[in-house]
Design a protein around this motif. Structure first.
Motif, PDB file in Angstrom:
ATOM      1  N   HIS A 124      -4.106  26.046 -17.080  1.00 24.91           N
ATOM      2  CA  HIS A 124      -4.019  27.477 -17.315  1.00 24.91           C
ATOM      3  C   HIS A 124      -3.667  28.268 -16.063  1.00 24.91           C
ATOM      4  O   HIS A 124      -4.437  29.136 -15.628  1.00 24.91           O
ATOM      5  CB  HIS A 124      -5.331  27.983 -17.931  1.00 24.91           C
ATOM      6  N   ARG A 147       3.704  30.178 -24.740  1.00 26.96           N
ATOM      7  CA  ARG A 147       3.964  31.528 -24.237  1.00 26.96           C
ATOM      8  C   ARG A 147       2.749  32.084 -23.539  1.00 26.96           C
ATOM      9  O   ARG A 147       2.460  33.276 -23.584  1.00 26.96           O
ATOM     10  CB  ARG A 147       4.361  32.426 -25.408  1.00 26.96           C
TER      11      ARG A 147
ATOM     12  N   MET B   1       4.278  45.692 -27.764  1.00 26.04           N
ATOM     13  CA  MET B   1       5.045  44.471 -27.460  1.00 26.04           C
ATOM     14  C   MET B   1       4.760  43.987 -26.055  1.00 26.04           C
ATOM     15  O   MET B   1       4.855  44.677 -25.070  1.00 26.04           O
ATOM     16  CB  MET B   1       6.533  44.774 -27.664  1.00 26.04           C
ATOM     17  N   ASP B   2       4.319  42.738 -25.988  1.00 27.16           N
ATOM     18  CA  ASP B   2       3.878  42.228 -24.700  1.00 27.16           C
ATOM     19  C   ASP B   2       4.821  41.149 -24.188  1.00 27.16           C
ATOM     20  O   ASP B   2       4.445  40.324 -23.360  1.00 27.16           O
ATOM     21  CB  ASP B   2       2.454  41.702 -24.790  1.00 27.16           C
ATOM     22  N   GLY B   3       6.023  41.133 -24.692  1.00 29.79           N
ATOM     23  CA  GLY B   3       7.017  40.217 -24.149  1.00 29.79           C
ATOM     24  C   GLY B   3       6.683  38.753 -24.362  1.00 29.79           C
ATOM     25  O   GLY B   3       7.075  37.911 -23.584  1.00 29.79           O
ATOM     26  N   GLY B   4       5.942  38.454 -25.397  1.00 29.25           N
ATOM     27  CA  GLY B   4       5.706  37.052 -25.700  1.00 29.25           C
ATOM     28  C   GLY B   4       4.490  36.476 -24.992  1.00 29.25           C
ATOM     29  O   GLY B   4       4.117  35.346 -25.216  1.00 29.25           O
ATOM     30  N   LEU B   5       3.882  37.239 -24.102  1.00 22.54           N
ATOM     31  CA  LEU B   5       2.713  36.736 -23.396  1.00 22.54           C
ATOM     32  C   LEU B   5       1.464  37.145 -24.140  1.00 22.54           C
ATOM     33  O   LEU B   5       1.192  38.329 -24.299  1.00 22.54           O
ATOM     34  CB  LEU B   5       2.665  37.315 -21.990  1.00 22.54           C
ATOM     35  N   ARG B  10      -6.914  33.976 -25.932  1.00 22.26           N
ATOM     36  CA  ARG B  10      -6.489  32.605 -25.860  1.00 22.26           C
ATOM     37  C   ARG B  10      -7.054  31.851 -27.060  1.00 22.26           C
ATOM     38  O   ARG B  10      -8.170  32.113 -27.493  1.00 22.26           O
ATOM     39  CB  ARG B  10      -6.996  31.992 -24.564  1.00 22.26           C
ATOM     40  N   GLY B  53      -0.638  27.004 -31.628  1.00 25.69           N
ATOM     41  CA  GLY B  53      -0.202  26.872 -30.246  1.00 25.69           C
ATOM     42  C   GLY B  53      -1.367  26.703 -29.289  1.00 25.69           C
ATOM     43  O   GLY B  53      -1.411  27.267 -28.200  1.00 25.69           O
ATOM     44  N   VAL B  55      -3.702  25.334 -26.479  1.00 24.13           N
ATOM     45  CA  VAL B  55      -3.553  24.623 -25.203  1.00 24.13           C
ATOM     46  C   VAL B  55      -4.927  24.226 -24.695  1.00 24.13           C
ATOM     47  O   VAL B  55      -5.810  25.067 -24.533  1.00 24.13           O
ATOM     48  CB  VAL B  55      -2.854  25.492 -24.139  1.00 24.13           C
ATOM     49  N   ASN B  57      -7.952  23.355 -22.459  1.00 21.58           N
ATOM     50  CA  ASN B  57      -8.386  23.927 -21.186  1.00 21.58           C
ATOM     51  C   ASN B  57      -9.098  22.849 -20.374  1.00 21.58           C
ATOM     52  O   ASN B  57     -10.289  22.603 -20.527  1.00 21.58           O
ATOM     53  CB  ASN B  57      -9.312  25.112 -21.424  1.00 21.58           C
TER      54      ASN B  57
END
Lengths: 350, 350
Positions: A124, A147, B1-5, B10, B53, B55, B57
Motif C-alpha cells: 500500500h 486504482r 470525481m476523484d480521478g479514479g483514486l 479501502r 478490486g 488488495v 494489506n
DNA sequence: CTGAAAGCGCTTACAG
DNA sequence: CTGAAAGCGCTTACAG
C-alpha cells in the motif's frame, strides 16, 4: 546466546509506558513531540526509550493512521546509468520528505514488471513511480495495481488505451525537440547525409526522436531516405555490432544521430573497428548525457537530461498528486540541452 | 470525481466477508489457500475479491504475524554501475523469495547513511544489506540500527571495533589476491616498473589491493618504492586529472595496477592526453569488470567480480542469517578472476 | 497534563 | 468446514 539479535521480544510502547508508570497514549504523545506532555514526563520517557533500545514501528502507526510513508519505484534497467541516476534522484527526494522507497526492477520484462507491481502494491504505497519495461501495456499495469495508488510513468509511454477512469501522470523528455536540435546542429556543420541510428522503432521514445530528426531534415529541404534509419537494440553491444549497416547505404552518411548514449558509444567503437575515426571523419551524437559521454574517446556530443534531477522531479510530482488526487493529470515534458563535445566535427569534403 | 483514486475507502477482508455472507476468518483462509475451505465458498470469495478490486494489506498481516517481508538495502553510490548491478542482483533474489527491497542511498555520506538507516529500521525489515559509505564507523551503524535486524555488510569493512555482542556478516571480494594476480601477470609480461594507481589509501579495499600488489612485487624480488603508489579519489575524473603523477617518478613506470575500473578508464584517458598509448606503450589493469571495461579503447584487462551475482549472493546470505540468527557470523570473501584484454601489452624496451 | 477504550486490517487458536 | 474473540503495535477522540 543469540548473537545480539533479539528476535524473541520486541520493545513496544507498552514496555516503555509500563517502565515509566504512564499510559501508552502518553508515550505516543512524546514520540509525536506533542506539547501536551509535561517536560519531566517527556524526559523520563525519552530516557527509557533510549535505555531499552526502542524502535518505532512505523508500519503499525501507518496502519492505524491509514496513511502510507512508502513509495514504490519500479525501474526497467538499473544497469543503465541513466536509470540508476534517476532512481538515486527519486530516493533522495523521497527521503527528504520522510518517505521510504520500495524498489523493484523489471529488467525490461513486462511479465516481471507485473509481478513486481503486484507485490509492491500489497504494501500500500502512497504512490508508484514506474519507468516501464519496453512494450508495457496500460491494461496490464492497471490489472497489477488497480486504482488505489497514484501512478507516475517516467520516460516511456505505456502502450494501448487506458480504460475510462484509469489515469496517470507522465514525466518524460522532449525527445522530438532534442533529436531535432542535434540534427540541426549537424546540418549547420555541413553534414548532408545524416543517419538515425539505433533504438527499437516501436518504442515511443525512439519514434519521437526519429520524428525530430525528420523535422530537421525536412526543414532543410533534405528528403528522408527510410533506409537511413537503422534499428538496433538500444545497447552498446548491439550498436557496435551493426555499425556496418551505415555503409550499406548507396551514398554513405557522414554523421549519425543516435538513439541514446549507449548506442552512440557502441557505434563509435564499431566505426573505429571499421577503420573510421569518429570525431574526425564521422560525426556522432547521443542522447542522455550519461557520465561516460564526457569521458569517451572522443567525448560525445549529446542531449543532457540530468536523470538525477528528473528523479527528484518525479518524486515531487508524485507526492503532489498523492496530496491532491482529484486534480487533472499532468504530462510534464522536460526540455533537453544540446551539449557539444568533440564527436561532431565539420563535414569533410567527400 | 476523484480521478479514479479511491482514497476514501479501502476494500478490506470485512467487505469481502460481508458481501459473501461469511466470516473474516474464512476469507483469510481463502487468501492463504487453506484446504479447509469448501471449494464453492472459495470460488465465491475469490470472485468477490476480484469484483471489488481487493488488495491484500501485507503490512497488517505482517504486524499480526510478527514477521517481516522487507529487506533494507543501503547503497553508497548508485551511479557507479558496480553498485547498481549489485542492487539489481539483491532485488532480483529477494523478489524470488517474496521479499520487497527498501532502498536507501547514502551517496558516500556517513551522515546521510545514518539517517537512511534510522528511517529504514522503523519499517522493521527482516534484515539489512549495507554497502557502506567510505569511513563508516561500526559504532555509528549500531547506533542507527540497534540489534534488531541482522546486518550484512558488502564490499568494505566498517571502521572501528564493534561493541561486544554487535555482530554482522560480511561479503567482499578477495581484493588482495586479485591485485596480486594482476601484478603477477604484468610481471610475466616483462614489466618491472609497475605503479599502483588510485583509490583512497585509508579505505579497506584499497589497503588490501595495495597489499596484493606488494605481495607480487615482493615475490619477484622487486623493491617497493612508496612513491609508486599514487592516491586519487576513486573516480574517473580524478584519475584522469592526476595521470602525470606517474611520470614524476625517476624511472617512470611502464604499467599501472589501478584501484578499480573507473580509475583505470580515467587513467587511460589521462595517458592519451599526455601522449601515451595505453595498450601499446603502457599497460593498465582495472578491478570490477564493469560493462564499460570490455568496450573501452583499448578494452581493459581487469578483475571480474560479477556484481549482479554478488547481489544475489548477499540476499541469500542475509535470508539464511535471518532464519538462523544464532549461527556464527560469516565473512565470505569471493575470488575474483583476471580477465585479460588489450590494455596490457608486453613491456617494451625502454 | 494523563488514562481507558476503540480501532486500523489482518491472523490465530478455540469452539462448534 | 465456519464463526466469535483476542491481539499484533500503534493513534485518536473522549473523559477527567
Amino acid at each position: 546466546m543469540d548473537g545480539g539479535l533479539e528476535k524473541s521480544r520486541r520493545i513496544t510502547l507498552n514496555d516503555i509506558a509500563r517502565a515509566c508508570g504512564v499510559s501508552r497514549a502518553t508515550v505516543s504523545l512524546v514520540l509525536r513531540r506533542s506539547p501536551l506532555v509535561h517536560a519531566d514526563t517527556r524526559r523520563r520517557v525519552e530516557a527509557e526509550m533510549l535505555r531499552q533500545g526502542y524502535v518505532y514501528n512505523r508500519a503499525a502507526a501507518n496502519l492505524r493512521q491509514r496513511v502510507s510513508t512508502t513509495v514504490a519505484l519500479v525501474i526497467n534497467d538499473l544497469s543503465n546509468p541513466f536509470f540508476a541516476e534517476f532512481a538515486a534522484g527519486v530516493d533522495e527526494a523521497l527521503g527528504v520528505k520522510g518517505y521510504v522507497t520500495l524498489l523493484g526492477s523489471s529488467n525490461e520484462s513486462p511479465a516481471r514488471q507485473r509481478q513486481v507491481l503486484g507485490s509492491l502494491i500489497e504494501h500500500h504505497p502512497a504512490g508508484i513511480i514506474l519507468s516501464p519495461a519496453e512494450n508495457s501495456d496500460v491494461a496490464d499495469v492497471e490489472l497489477a495495481i488497480g486504482r488505489h495508488a497514484p501512478l507516475l510513468v517516467f520516460n516511456r509511454k505505456l502502450t494501448g488505451t487506458p480504460a475510462p477512469g484509469f489515469e496517470y501522470d507522465f514525466l518524460g523528455l522532449d525527445n522530438r525537440a532534442g533529436a531535432r536540435a542535434a540534427t540541426k546542429r549537424l546540418l549547420e556543420l555541413g553534414h548532408r547525409r545524416i543517419a538515425f541510428y539505433g533504438g527499437h522503432a516501436d518504442s515511443s521514445s525512439c519514434r519521437e526522436r526519429r520524428l525530430g530528426y525528420q523535422d530537421a531534415l525536412g526543414e532543410a529541404g533534405i528528403p528522408i531516405d527510410p533506409r537511413s534509419m537503422i534499428e538496433t537494440a538500444p545497447t552498446r553491444l548491439e550498436a557496435n555490432a551493426h555499425a556496418d549497416a551505415l555503409f550499406a547505404i548507396d551514398a554513405a552518411p557522414t554523421a549519425a544521430v543516435c538513439y541514446n548514449d549507449a548506442v552512440a558509444l557502441g557505434l563509435m567503437l564499431g566505426l573505429t573497428r571499421l577503420g573510421r575515426h569518429p570525431g574526425v571523419d564521422f560525426a556522432v551524437t547521443g542522447f542522455d548525457d550519461i557520465p561516460e559521454a564526457a569521458l569517451g574517446v572522443p567525448p560525445l556530443t549529446t542531449l543532457s537530461a540530468d536523470p538525477r534531477a528528473r528523479g527528484r522531479q518525479a518524486a515531487e510530482l508524485l507526492l503532489q498528486r498523492a496530496a491532491a488526487p482529484s486534480l487533472l493529470r499532468r504530462s510534464v515534458v522536460v526540455p533537453v540541452l544540446l551539449t557539444e563535445r568533440e564527436s561532431t566535427p565539420h563535414a569533410l569534403r567527400a
